[in-house]
Design a protein around this motif. Structure first.
Motif, PDB file in Angstrom:
ATOM      1  N   ASP A   1      20.041 -10.569 -10.366  1.00 39.18           N
ATOM      2  CA  ASP A   1      19.138  -9.739  -9.569  1.00 39.18           C
ATOM      3  C   ASP A   1      19.475 -10.005  -8.108  1.00 39.18           C
ATOM      4  OD1 ASP A   1      17.526  -8.491 -11.606  1.00 39.18           O
ATOM      5  OD2 ASP A   1      16.634 -10.456 -11.948  1.00 39.18           O
ATOM      6  N   TYR A   2      19.891  -8.964  -7.424  1.00 39.98           N
ATOM      7  CA  TYR A   2      20.382  -9.150  -6.065  1.00 39.98           C
ATOM      8  C   TYR A   2      19.840  -8.067  -5.149  1.00 39.98           C
ATOM      9  CZ  TYR A   2      23.784  -9.797  -2.278  1.00 39.98           C
ATOM     10  OH  TYR A   2      24.379 -10.012  -1.054  1.00 39.98           O
ATOM     11  N   HIS A   3      18.975  -8.459  -4.232  1.00 34.96           N
ATOM     12  CA  HIS A   3      18.380  -7.549  -3.251  1.00 34.96           C
ATOM     13  C   HIS A   3      17.744  -6.329  -3.920  1.00 34.96           C
ATOM     14  CE1 HIS A   3      20.740  -9.142   0.495  1.00 34.96           C
ATOM     15  NE2 HIS A   3      20.202 -10.106  -0.236  1.00 34.96           N
ATOM     16  N   GLY A   4      16.985  -6.571  -4.976  1.00 38.85           N
ATOM     17  CA  GLY A   4      16.239  -5.501  -5.623  1.00 38.85           C
ATOM     18  C   GLY A   4      17.010  -4.698  -6.652  1.00 38.85           C
ATOM     19  N   ARG A   5      18.259  -5.061  -6.902  1.00 38.19           N
ATOM     20  CA  ARG A   5      19.052  -4.369  -7.918  1.00 38.19           C
ATOM     21  C   ARG A   5      19.528  -5.363  -8.976  1.00 38.19           C
ATOM     22  NH1 ARG A   5      20.684   0.732  -5.965  1.00 38.19           N
ATOM     23  NH2 ARG A   5      20.583   0.963  -3.687  1.00 38.19           N
TER      24      ARG A   5
ATOM     25  N   LEU B   1      23.041 -15.187  -4.035  1.00 37.86           N
ATOM     26  CA  LEU B   1      23.462 -14.564  -5.290  1.00 37.86           C
ATOM     27  C   LEU B   1      23.623 -15.617  -6.380  1.00 37.86           C
ATOM     28  CD1 LEU B   1      24.534 -12.092  -6.878  1.00 37.86           C
ATOM     29  CD2 LEU B   1      26.790 -12.558  -5.887  1.00 37.86           C
ATOM     30  N   THR B   2      22.817 -15.513  -7.446  1.00 37.25           N
ATOM     31  CA  THR B   2      22.919 -16.434  -8.582  1.00 37.25           C
ATOM     32  C   THR B   2      23.058 -15.622  -9.870  1.00 37.25           C
ATOM     33  OG1 THR B   2      20.488 -16.541  -8.791  1.00 37.25           O
ATOM     34  CG2 THR B   2      21.570 -18.244  -7.453  1.00 37.25           C
ATOM     35  N   TRP B   3      23.835 -16.162 -10.821  1.00 35.02           N
ATOM     36  CA  TRP B   3      24.163 -15.446 -12.043  1.00 35.02           C
ATOM     37  C   TRP B   3      23.603 -16.142 -13.281  1.00 35.02           C
ATOM     38  CZ3 TRP B   3      26.564 -10.803 -11.673  1.00 35.02           C
ATOM     39  CH2 TRP B   3      27.299 -10.523 -10.518  1.00 35.02           C
ATOM     40  N   GLU B   4      23.376 -15.334 -14.314  1.00 36.07           N
ATOM     41  CA  GLU B   4      23.108 -15.833 -15.663  1.00 36.07           C
ATOM     42  C   GLU B   4      24.243 -15.342 -16.551  1.00 36.07           C
ATOM     43  OE1 GLU B   4      19.316 -14.933 -17.276  1.00 36.07           O
ATOM     44  OE2 GLU B   4      18.199 -15.686 -15.542  1.00 36.07           O
ATOM     45  N   ILE B   5      24.976 -16.265 -17.150  1.00 37.90           N
ATOM     46  CA  ILE B   5      26.130 -15.907 -17.980  1.00 37.90           C
ATOM     47  C   ILE B   5      25.674 -15.710 -19.420  1.00 37.90           C
ATOM     48  CG2 ILE B   5      28.379 -16.667 -18.840  1.00 37.90           C
ATOM     49  CD1 ILE B   5      28.728 -18.228 -16.259  1.00 37.90           C
ATOM     50  N   GLY B   6      26.065 -14.588 -20.016  1.00 43.51           N
ATOM     51  CA  GLY B   6      25.668 -14.272 -21.383  1.00 43.51           C
ATOM     52  C   GLY B   6      26.754 -14.587 -22.395  1.00 43.51           C
TER      53      GLY B   6
END
Length: 240
Positions: free
Chosen positions: A179-183, A157-162
């Motif tokens: 984007d995590y497991h297709g969602r 799980l990796t994030w992009e902070i806005g």
């Protein structure tokens, strides 16, 4: 009228017995083992929308809890743990059978589906996060009657902070996506609470996740309460 009142009284008494049994199980567990305690407790409303059959969408809300400290956390439905505690002992199973019987009778008399909420499982999910091992262990329903368990690395799980912000429960939150497991998930976390955790498997942001929604609206988690806590983080109770 008297019959209905007597049934209701019996139901209340049985609920009391269940509470005593669940408390006794918790007391025995705490005596046998030195389990960790949470630093924070967060309640979430989990909203799920799923397809039943070919064209009927069903929506439901489930109350969930996150117990967390700096080393580990547990995300689960208190009602599930409560029922599992009953199913783990012969006396608990007998009491649960009595409660189900009374609830079914009242449901058929009144047609009120909410009567069954305290009897049926609303969720089978438990998520344990271990920060030393950097992995989550998930217990959930597998098939119709069985339950399964599996583990996932935090690195999945990796994030992009806005730049967007909003207020949740009085805390200023920052938006992040993943984007995590297709969602595709949109989460709102607050740096005011420096706990890198959140509902379900979600974690890894520089602050507690108070809200998270999947892009298609099939799953969402919204915090509705936060408090400091020293509640014991029990392991999953075996129901076999």
């Amino acid at each position: 009228m008297n019959l209905k009142r007597n049934m209701l009284n019996r139901f209340v008494i049985l609920i009391g017995l269940v509470s005593m049994i669940a408390f006794d199980i918790s007391a025995k567990l705490s005596k046998k083992n030195d389990y960790p305690c949470a630093d924070i407790k967060v309640s979430y409303n989990y909203h799920e929308k799923f397809l039943r059959g070919n064209n009927e969408f069903v929506e439901k809300d489930v109350s969930m809890l996150l117990l967390a400290n700096s080393k580990q956390s547990k995300f689960y439905c208190p009602g599930t743990e409560y029922k599992d505690s009953l199913e783990s002992t012969p006396s608990g199973r007998a009491t649960r059978k009595q409660i189900r019987s009374i609830a079914y009778k009242k449901y058929h008399e009144t047609g009120d589906e909410s009567i069954m909420d305290g009897v049926v499982y609303q969720s089978f999910l438990y998520v344990f996060k271990d920060y030393a091992k950097e992995q989550s262990t998930i217990y959930d329903k597998a098939g119709i009657l069985e339950r399964g368990v599996y583990s996932e690395s935090f690195s999945e799980l990796t994030w992009e902070i806005g730049d967007s912000t909003k207020t949740v429960l009085g805390y200023e939150c920052v938006m992040a996506t993943a984007d995590y497991h297709g969602r595709k998930w949109t989460a709102w976390f607050t740096p005011e609470i420096p706990v890198q955790d959140g509902p379900w498997k979600l974690r890894g942001l520089p602050g507690l996740i108070l809200e998270a929604t999947e892009e298609k609206g099939h799953h969402s988690f919204v915090a509705d309460g936060i408090e400091q806590s020293n509640q014991i983080i029990y392991p999953i109770i075996s129901v076999h």
